[in-house]
Design an enzyme around this catalytic site. Structure first.
Site, PDB file in Angstrom:
ATOM      1  N   GLY B 269       0.829  -1.189   0.000  1.00 54.42           N
ATOM      2  CA  GLY B 269       0.000   0.000   0.000  1.00 54.42           C
ATOM      3  C   GLY B 269       0.864   1.238   0.000  1.00 54.42           C
ATOM      4  O   GLY B 269       2.088   1.170   0.112  1.00 54.42           O
ATOM      5  N   SER B 270       0.200   2.382  -0.118  1.00 59.56           N
ATOM      6  CA  SER B 270       0.953   3.630  -0.182  1.00 59.56           C
ATOM      7  C   SER B 270       1.702   3.867   1.119  1.00 59.56           C
ATOM      8  O   SER B 270       2.838   4.338   1.119  1.00 59.56           O
ATOM      9  CB  SER B 270      -0.005   4.791  -0.458  1.00 59.56           C
ATOM     10  OG  SER B 270      -0.507   4.686  -1.777  1.00 59.56           O
ATOM     11  N   GLU B 294       5.753 -10.518   1.602  1.00 57.85           N
ATOM     12  CA  GLU B 294       4.762 -11.044   0.674  1.00 57.85           C
ATOM     13  C   GLU B 294       4.906 -10.370  -0.691  1.00 57.85           C
ATOM     14  O   GLU B 294       4.694 -10.981  -1.728  1.00 57.85           O
ATOM     15  CB  GLU B 294       3.401 -10.731   1.294  1.00 57.85           C
ATOM     16  CG  GLU B 294       2.230 -11.403   0.702  1.00 57.85           C
ATOM     17  CD  GLU B 294       0.996 -11.122   1.571  1.00 57.85           C
ATOM     18  OE1 GLU B 294       0.785 -11.875   2.528  1.00 57.85           O
ATOM     19  OE2 GLU B 294       0.277 -10.148   1.306  1.00 57.85           O
ATOM     20  N   GLY B 388      -2.351 -11.661   3.719  1.00 54.00           N
ATOM     21  CA  GLY B 388      -1.323 -12.324   4.511  1.00 54.00           C
ATOM     22  C   GLY B 388      -1.070 -11.656   5.841  1.00 54.00           C
ATOM     23  O   GLY B 388      -0.151 -12.042   6.566  1.00 54.00           O
TER      24      GLY B 388
END
Lengths: 492, 492
Positions: B269-270, B294, B388
């Site tokens: 993500g950002s 991951e 995850g």
């Protein structure tokens, strides 16, 4: 005094080896600083130190101890010591009425942790700053001891603590040594794999080694363990066992994982004991049955004696008095098939995965969507602790949550609209079993799970109310529809 | 057509090997039964099949597919196919606006599962009855293929499915082969240990093998992956990164586990990308930094290029367009330090434990007692899926939950009195980090955790209200005091 090392095979012939700092309990207790962090042996209410905790309970200093056990201990700690007000902080499991009440009044700062992890957390994880380990043993030398009826996280605790006090317990048979397989993982990141290929194998030593500089006192005692009292199976227990048996009989035929052998784990307690009792009636289509769990209960001895169990791996002997007598009378024979391991091995996520375990654990309640509350009544009031249930619920190939659909003799459903404390999430449990039936929720969406749980698992007295709740919330555009206020009313 | 086997070292020289059942997408799609269970490649929104899903979306049969991906896929599946109404049931992650809306309206029966486990659940766990795997490849032979930009649970899916369709994508460089390390665990109970001693090691093959009878179609395409768009770091992101950096700088000096090397994982993500960007400024006292996670994000390439990272192990390339260009231009050099693994290895609980990972993941919100909601807004409305995050939150030596204290630009606190959906329990998270500060809750009781979280992590706009809630419920005799109705009001 004889040799300084215990034999790696066979049984120690004496109780004390070498030059040991013998002390009485009061003297040993006095060495412990008033604000010390004390790590004790004990798991499944057995194998815990008894005299030093009693001496600490009677100590006239103003004690503010941090007390860490990896599992359940007996009343010398959980009643006498806790009640004395000497314990300011406590990990990670407690089970007496007294300890529970003090935890809920927050007179003791309590935190429960997963049984597999607390050894690492103590050694590497900044959970506490360990001072002294107090452990029960059946034999001791200058740099080793043989633990008694449980292992738990004893090896990690001894490695983590600066000092060590050993309670040498003559009431525990020396022959317990034959059960122990003490393997120590290295520290991360170089700890390597745990080289256990079969739950019945041995990969370690029958004793715990330690730096001899740590040993500050050896206290002798013959005070016996508390033992378990299991109630006779109730009709609910038997109905759950029957439903579980039917599920297992189907399940073992479903996947090649169970072609040759089924690896089982059962949570402790009267229900667990009843389930094991019924289990020996199942033939599993001739497959080998192997136990890879946390606790050895009487039912496992029955299965071993009946030739219905290949081997049993656990970290503690949670036996009744009869069961203990039976085991103690014949430890070396049982040791051919029974292995006690440290809890970071018995409950290791990677091993539970490797053996494809079918894990069966109980809880306080579960909700319509499959969230499970194992620890806090009404989401608030602590009962015991999460123990090893999360290790098995998360990592088992098939995880089963089993409990009576209603609280015996009380007007309380154990299937609830919403669990207000979650120990095991909707991602963890595959199958729910109650006296009413089986809800296999694998592959189902949350609302589909709820439908099946209401129909198959809820008690008839509550089914209509749960159904009404579900029908009403289903009008929401939500993946997991809920009405929190209404769910809260249900709890009251 | 050249040799029939791909080289184990070096890069395939051609795209197609041997006698292959070439087909166009519509023909391949038509082979799939209307009610089939379809397992697709795709993780981190890359490496998923594109033409066959689009053809299924345009199929004029009445489809009721069960669709399983182990991670995030692109719009060909998550918008076109889902929007067509062809998907009746879906596992285990989705991320488009369309898929999310249909999940919340329950027009698709959705269930999210842990990324580490869904391969086993498909093969052995009765999650679904698999029919056909549809996977993207950069090269294919009669009994092998080289996956493209992600692995996820592709090897398990191919092993589980009866039939296989390969999308051969010419837009993906053949050189991706250099990144892959495809190790297949055996089936339980004899699966043995995963012999991975270092995240940078290779223990498998650069291709997936399959039974040649399964291959029913090879569809050629040059349609590119979607790539990630990360926003520029916000001031909140940078404040979180600074707080996290300060925590990590202290933490690495605390235990010998981090004496030589620190093993890190970051959620995607950002925010994750911003954290990795800031991380390369930390020197960690000269320790090696290793990534065991991951997803490979751009920030990791920056760290590699700056010589600040020893190696990176993951299951997918979650890169921006620029990052992908950078990697593709120099795959073989990056492959010296970057390894892609199946998700049952990259996210394996036992390996996360062995490497002593410091895991940093974000969430929707966390509550005063440390319960974390990663998936359902208000406890009800699904966002993406647990992915995850539970693998790393549970099994990391140090697990960190990091998020902005309030929802950017909205009057919403992300620290709440009570989480009404729990993906990670109070037993899982060690440290909470927001733009406001760090709450290290290791060793604290629930109420102590709450005090620290309010003071250190809550946004000042909400701190007084959270404090008032806590002060009021603390009058209860409860281990975890709560007022569910008041907590529900807060959510509205």
């Amino acid at each position: 005094m004889t040799d300084e090392r215990p034999p790696d095979a066979g049984i120690v012939t004496d109780r004390r080896y070498g030059d040991l700092p013998l002390a009485d309990a009061a003297t040993a207790a006095a060495i412990i600083a008033p604000d010390a962090t004390v790590l004790t042996s004990g798991f499944g209410s057995v194998g815990y130190p008894k005299l030093v905790p009693l001496a600490l309970a009677e100590d006239d200093r103003d004690l503010e101890l941090t007390l860490v056990s990896s599992g359940n201990v007996g009343e010398e700690i959980d009643v006498a010591l806790v009640e004395s007000g000497a314990v300011a902080r406590r990990f990670s499991y407690q089970s007496s009425r007294v300890a529970r009440a003090m935890t809920n009044r927050r007179e003791v700062a309590f935190s429960d942790r997963n049984a597999s992890a607390i050894g690492d957390e103590v050694r590497y994880g900044a959970l506490v700053d360990p001072d002294v380990a107090v452990v029960e043993a059946v034999a001791v030398g200058e740099d080793w001891f043989v633990p008694s009826t449980s292992l738990g996280q004893v090896p990690a605790f001894v490695a983590a603590a600066d000092e060590l006090i050993v309670e040498l317990n003559y009431a525990q048979p020396r022959e317990l040594q034959a059960l122990h397989d003490i393997y120590r993982p290295d520290a991360p990141p170089n700890r390597g794999e745990i080289p256990l290929d079969d739950p019945g194998d041995r990969i370690g030593k029958p004793y715990v080694s330690f730096d001899p500089k740590k040993l500050i006192a050896v206290v002798e005692t013959d005070r016996a363990d508390s033992t378990y009292m299991f109630r006779d199976p109730t009709s609910d227990d038997l109905a759950i066992a029957e439903n579980l048996g039917a599920f297992l009989a189907d399940e073992v035929g479903r996947t090649p994982v169970f072609e040759d052998a089924v690896h089982l784990q059962f949570g402790v307690g009267s229900l667990g004991n009843a389930l094991m009792g019924e289990l020996k009636k199942l033939d599993f289509g001739g497959r080998d049955v192997v136990y890879f769990g946390e606790l050895i209960q009487d039912g496992l001895l029955d299965m071993l004696d009946a030739g219905r169990l290949e081997s049993a791996s656990a970290t503690s002997l949670a036996l009744t008095s009869d069961g203990q007598d039976r085991l103690f009378a014949d430890v070396e024979r049982y040791a051919e098939d029974v292995v006690l391991r440290p809890a970071d091995v018995s409950n290791h996520p990677g091993l539970i995965d490797r053996f494809g375990v079918v894990g069966v654990n109980s809880a306080i309640e579960f909700d319509l969507y499959g969230n499970v509350n194992s620890t806090h009544v009404g989401g608030k009031r602590m009962i015991n602790g999460v123990g090893g249930s999360a290790d098995f619920n998360r990592n088992s190939l098939v995880s089963v949550c089993a409990l009576p659909a209603r609280l015996t003799g009380r007007n309380v459903s154990r299937v609830v609209p919403m669990a207000f404390h979650v120990d095991h999430t909707e991602h963890d449990i595959d199958v729910f079993v109650t006296d009413q039936g089986v809800a296999d929720v694998r592959g189902l969406s949350p609302v589909e799970r709820a439908e099946r749980i209401v129909e198959n698992c809820a008690h008839p007295d509550y089914r209509a109310d749960l159904r009404a709740y579900l029908d009403d919330v289903k009008t929401q555009d939500s993946h997991i529809p809920h009405d929190v206020n209404r769910a809260a009313e249900w709890q009251q």
